[in-house]
Each structure stands twice: as C-alpha cells, then as structure tokens.
Design an enzyme around this catalytic site. Structure first.
Site, PDB file in Angstrom:
ATOM      1  N   ASP A  34     -15.814 138.178 170.759  1.00  0.00           N
ATOM      2  CA  ASP A  34     -15.622 139.483 170.128  1.00  0.00           C
ATOM      3  C   ASP A  34     -15.091 140.533 171.109  1.00  0.00           C
ATOM      4  OD1 ASP A  34     -15.649 141.264 168.076  1.00  0.00           O
ATOM      5  OD2 ASP A  34     -17.803 141.567 168.038  1.00  0.00           O
ATOM      6  N   HIS A  51      -5.872 139.807 171.322  1.00  0.00           N
ATOM      7  CA  HIS A  51      -6.120 138.399 170.995  1.00  0.00           C
ATOM      8  C   HIS A  51      -5.438 137.494 172.024  1.00  0.00           C
ATOM      9  CE1 HIS A  51      -8.201 139.486 167.431  1.00  0.00           C
ATOM     10  NE2 HIS A  51      -7.138 139.980 166.799  1.00  0.00           N
ATOM     11  N   LEU A 145     -15.773 117.221 177.761  1.00  0.00           N
ATOM     12  CA  LEU A 145     -16.180 118.334 176.899  1.00  0.00           C
ATOM     13  C   LEU A 145     -15.599 118.200 175.488  1.00  0.00           C
ATOM     14  CD1 LEU A 145     -17.243 121.413 176.691  1.00  0.00           C
ATOM     15  CD2 LEU A 145     -14.874 122.008 177.159  1.00  0.00           C
TER      16      LEU A 145
END
Ligand code: FPP
Length: 255
Positions: A34, A51, A145
């Site tokens: 955020d 972004h 991962l």
C-alpha cells in the site's frame, strides 16, 4: 525510463540482518503493498509512477525473500475491489504485471522462484493471462520461493468460491457432509496446500486487512509501518521478520 534511487546505510542494514534467527524464518509472508498513490502524490507524480516505483520494491523484496529462504510470499497486487479505480489506473496495473513477468522472468528463474497466483484470473485481460500461464509453465520445476501473486483476489470471494466448489463435490457425491471440517474447507481455497501466512506486512500507515486472506489469517501476526510501499526496503523486511520472531504465538493456547 523513470528510475527510483533508494539510499540505505549498509552498516546499519547488516546489523539488522545479523539479528535474524535463521532457524525461525516465517514460512509464509503476505504483503499488502500500500501507499503507491501517496508516494507519487508527495512527489507531484502521476499515480502510475507510484505503482511503477512499487514494482521496483517488489523486485528487491522477492529477491531477498528468496535469499533468506522464505517458502511463500503472497503479494496483494490487485483486489476484487480494485476494478472500481479509474480505467487508466487499472490498465497501468495490468500492464505493469505483464512487464514484470516478462522483464523478471530470467532473474526469477535464476533465483529458483515458482510463479503462482491466487484469485480469479479469468477476469484479467488476455495478455496478463498469457504471461501468467507462461510464467507458471516456465517456473513450475523450480524448487525455491513460491511467489504468489494475489490477482483479482478477495478473501470473501475466496470463501464463497470455495463453498461453491465444495457444493459441487457434495452434489456429485465426491464429498460427504460428515467429512467437512476446517482442514477440508481450506483445500477448496485458492491457497490450498499452502501454510497460512505467519506474518502479514502492511506499509503506508493503514491498519486493516482490506479483504486479504481472511480465512487464512486467523492466527497471523500483523506488522504495520508508516513507509509507503515504494520506499519499503529490504531492511524493513528484516525488521518485520525480527519483530515476528519476538512475538509470542500461542494459537489460543497457553505458553
Ligand atoms: C496500493 O496502493 C497498491 C495497489 C492497489 C497495487 C499494487 C500493485 C503493484 C505495486 C504493481 C503491479 C503488480 C505486480 C505483481 C507487478 P494505492 O494505489 O492504493 O496507494 P494509495 O493508498 O497511497 O493511493
């Protein structure tokens, strides 16, 4: 090309890193990325730049999670509610996803990362679906991962969707009522087979879950920070992990 430079004090960050207990690394970290819009606003830049700068942070954080042996990293990239944003912004986010998957593909593979997603990706633009399908296919044999991109994901939608799938199995006789329990229910969620998140990180000063992993976060530790996502650094991740390692997780029981 817009570039974001982030300064960090190397001595200070290595001192933080040394405090991490490598024997108690969280298995699953969730992040609500955020503050991109506010980061851009503070700099008089368009939101899209926020972004874009956020993607730079994704690169660093994914790499570091992979380095320190985190098994699952779930990034809240686009929620079921984000469709109401201006069309331009939605398009930017979709384009950034395609750019990221294309641009990072080699490095993700070199880092042994498996790309996965949670959420209803059938509603994403065809370009995104194609890049995602290629990414799943091309990274499925990696063993490191698992990078879980939450795309068109909502916790409530996850639960409703699971109920529908379970209903189908009940209807076809594949599942019987007596067999339903929490464990079985979990297998119908997008996160089937994954451990619940140990820690959810939310930068930017907001302290809410925003429909992220509702079922899965029953016993998750939350870690908040004032920093906007584009400014979130590897040291912040280290601080969150150290803080997590000092929490007393009792899961409703006693120590
Ligand atoms: C929240 O910030 C962030 C989002 C809704 C999108 C996060 C997506 C990315 C960082 C990039 C796309 C994803 C990938 C995987 C490449 P906000 O815009 O709500 O910030 P604000 O609250 O300050 O306005």
């Amino acid at each position: 090309m817009f570039k974001v430079f982030k300064k960090s004090n190397e001595k200070e960050s290595s001192q933080v890193f040394e405090k991490i207990d490598m024997n108690n690394i969280p298995k699953h970290i969730g992040i609500i990325m955020d503050g991109n819009g506010r980061w851009a606003k503070q700099r008089n830049l368009p939101r899209a730049m926020g972004h874009r700068a956020g993607v730079e942070t994704i690169r660093n954080i994914v790499k570091e999670c992979s380095n320190i042996g985190i098994k699952y990293l779930t990034l809240y990239a686009f929620s079921t509610e984000n469709w109401v944003r201006p069309k331009d912004e939605v398009n930017t986010l979709m384009e950034l996803l395609v750019e990221y998957l294309k641009g990072e593909f080699r490095e993700l593979n070199e880092n042994n990362v498996i790309i996965n997603s949670i959420g209803d990706i059938s509603k994403l633009p065809p370009k995104c679906k194609k890049e995602l399908t290629d990414a799943y296919e091309n990274t499925k044999n990696n063993t490191g991962l698992i990078l879980n991109l939450a795309l068109n994901y909502g916790g409530r939608n996850d639960i409703v969707n699971a109920c529908k799938k379970m209903y189908n199995d009940l209807d076809s006789g594949k599942l019987s009522m007596q067999d339903i329990n929490e464990n079985v229910f979990s297998k119908y969620l997008y996160t089937a087979g994954m451990p619940d998140p140990d820690i959810i990180i939310r930068p930017s000063g907001e302290q809410r879950l925003s429909n992220f992993l509702l079922w899965q976060s029953a016993y998750t530790e939350f870690w908040y920070s004032q920093i906007n996502w584009p400014d979130f650094k590897v040291e912040d991740l280290h601080k969150a992990i150290i803080d997590y390692q000092n929490r007393d997780r009792r899961f409703g029981g006693l120590k």
